[in-house]
Design an enzyme around this catalytic site. Structure first.
Site, PDB file in Angstrom:
ATOM      1  N   ASP A  84      74.451  43.387  -3.990  1.00 36.33           N
ATOM      2  CA  ASP A  84      73.559  43.158  -5.150  1.00 36.33           C
ATOM      3  C   ASP A  84      72.261  42.546  -4.636  1.00 36.33           C
ATOM      4  O   ASP A  84      72.337  41.715  -3.647  1.00 36.33           O
ATOM      5  CB  ASP A  84      74.459  42.486  -6.154  1.00 36.33           C
ATOM      6  CG  ASP A  84      73.550  42.026  -7.341  1.00 36.33           C
ATOM      7  OD1 ASP A  84      73.280  42.809  -8.198  1.00 36.33           O
ATOM      8  OD2 ASP A  84      73.088  40.570  -7.399  1.00 36.33           O
ATOM      9  N   GLU A 107      71.598  47.585  -3.175  1.00 33.98           N
ATOM     10  CA  GLU A 107      70.941  47.674  -4.366  1.00 33.98           C
ATOM     11  C   GLU A 107      69.484  47.068  -4.148  1.00 33.98           C
ATOM     12  O   GLU A 107      69.351  45.802  -3.954  1.00 33.98           O
ATOM     13  CB  GLU A 107      71.469  46.691  -5.593  1.00 33.98           C
ATOM     14  CG  GLU A 107      70.566  47.210  -6.810  1.00 33.98           C
ATOM     15  CD  GLU A 107      70.652  45.811  -7.764  1.00 33.98           C
ATOM     16  OE1 GLU A 107      70.477  46.075  -8.832  1.00 33.98           O
ATOM     17  OE2 GLU A 107      70.746  44.765  -7.130  1.00 33.98           O
TER      18      GLU A 107
END
Length: 450
Positions: A204, A231
């Site tokens: 993340d 990401e």
């Protein structure tokens, strides 16, 4: 990366672990071979529930205890999915810890009150423990960088050192240093998840982590036999500044996979009213998609409907379905299918939560079957216009996508009948040719009837 393109990922965004266990057989029958779960860490929970973003504000790595479940229910879920040969991927939040500035001024994690809770409920938390000594903090003040909010999102140093905030009055998420202690705790956490049976990690907010931080945590022993993808949100492909600042160095200096935001932007633009499907013929060659060996492709990801800043990138329902036909019909990347339990509040045309059941509808299962059966076959463009895209997959199938409001007819050279896996319709081969009519705002995914 050890996954195969046939390992279609179901993003069970903010699903409780028990619900995933309950639906394991249905997930398997729909064709998924991987499941991505929300961050399995300790985060704030309460009986009345908590918003999804609470899962992205960790309080501790050493125990799993959050609104979705705990270490015990996660371990059970992994075992049940393993029975169906479904891999579990975990979303990992290593950039920051929870913003608890409204409750306290110090930067000890977990807080003194959480440590007291560990002691008071020692038997329970020992059962949830992954590693470490729960009588001691995981992190203290010295493990965090100086507090300041990110203002210039095109300043690489600021993005990787500043705090993510909700505005000038928000204290923001305390950003961790990449010192030896932090790296060691993060590696121990990943190793513990691997022992449970987790087979992949989504990184993340990877653009907020320095490449040195990523390399030190995700070293060869962690990466071995795992599917790991970052990401890194960008507003387009290789010509865009965000790509050059964050995604390009990541791709050049690691061997990890990544969310294919360049392709997402290309797909979004192509299916817009003024867009052209010609851009979908070979976007990689123009720097508008990642290499198929490293890409995780998607038509929507959780940040899009759940964050006001990205909601404008939610496609209408028909455009999203056509995008899925393209992503699961083309040759390239590991597709990710998003599902939630109505975290965004966005409804479909029937007034029901839009992404609650898309993962298991017949059309999605058919697309996944087509994707899996076409694995390894070449993608050969037949026709590309602003509104129509048609390509074959080897000599075994074809995809026809029509975003206009009018039907479109074409003759394809196939010596056998073709069956549209989305509708069950048969198209008869007559002297080596098959006439295919695709209604407006629709797609066909055609398999040879051999």
């Amino acid at each position: 990366m050890t996954c195969q393109p046939t390992d279609v990922i179901l993003h069970t965004f903010d699903w409780p672990y028990a619900l995933i266990s309950e639906r394991a057989e249905a997930i398997y029958r729909a064709g998924y071979r991987s499941v991505l779960i929300s961050p399995p860490m300790k985060s704030f929970k309460q009986e009345m529930g908590t918003p999804w973003w609470q899962r992205y504000q960790p309080q501790d790595y050493r125990v799993i205890d959050n609104q979705l479940g705990n270490t015990e229910s996660l371990t059970q879920m992994v075992a049940i999915l393993d029975h169906y040969d479904i891999h579990v991927y975990a979303d990992i939040v290593f950039n920051h810890m929870a913003n608890e500035s409204s409750l306290r001024l110090d930067l000890q994690y977990p807080s003194a009150s959480d440590l007291a809770d560990y002691k008071q409920n020692e038997a329970y938390f020992e059962r949830q423990k992954l590693f470490g000594d729960l009588s001691e903090p995981l992190f203290t003040e010295q493990d965090f960088v100086e507090a300041f909010g990110i203002k210039d999102w095109k300043d690489k140093w600021e993005v990787q050192n500043g705090r993510i905030t909700g505005g000038p009055k928000d204290k923001g998420l305390p950003t961790l240093r990449d010192n030896d202690h932090v790296i060691n705790q993060q590696r121990q956490f990943l190793q513990a998840l691997k022992r449970i049976g987790i087979k992949g990690f989504r990184i993340d907010a990877a653009k907020h982590l320095s490449l040195e931080h990523i390399r030190r945590v995700w070293s060869d022993d962690i990466v071995h036999d795992m599917h790991i993808f970052g990401e890194i949100i960008t507003d387009g492909g290789a010509t865009r500044q965000e790509y050059q600042l964050f995604l390009q160095p990541y791709l050049e200096q690691t061997r990890l996979g990544a969310y294919d935001f360049p392709l997402f932007q290309t797909v979004y633009n192509a299916f817009a009213c003024q867009g052209s499907l010609t851009t979908l013929v070979d976007p990689y060659s123009f720097g508008e998609a990642l290499s198929k060996e490293r890409a995780v492709t998607f038509a929507i990801t959780h940040d899009v409907p759940n964050n006001d800043a990205f909601r404008g990138q939610v496609m209408d329902e028909v455009a999203e379905s056509l995008a899925y036909s393209y992503l699961l019909g083309q040759d390239g990347g590991v597709p990710l299918i998003y599902s939630d339990l109505d975290t965004s509040g966005i409804k479909n045309r029937e007034g029901k939560p839009r992404w609650k059941n898309v993962w298991q509808d017949k059309a999605m299962a058919a697309r996944i079957e087509f994707h899996n059966r076409m694995h390894g076959l070449s993608m050969n463009p037949i026709l590309a216009t602003d509104n129509v895209l048609i390509f074959t997959r080897g000599d075994q199938g074809a995809v026809s996508i029509n975003k206009s409001s009018h039907s479109f007819t074409i003759n394809l050279n196939f010596p056998v009948d073709l069956i549209d896996i989305l509708t069950g319709e048969r198209f008869v081969s007559d002297r080596g040719q098959v006439t295919i009519n695709t209604p407006g705002r629709a797609s066909r995914m055609l398999l040879c009837d051999r």
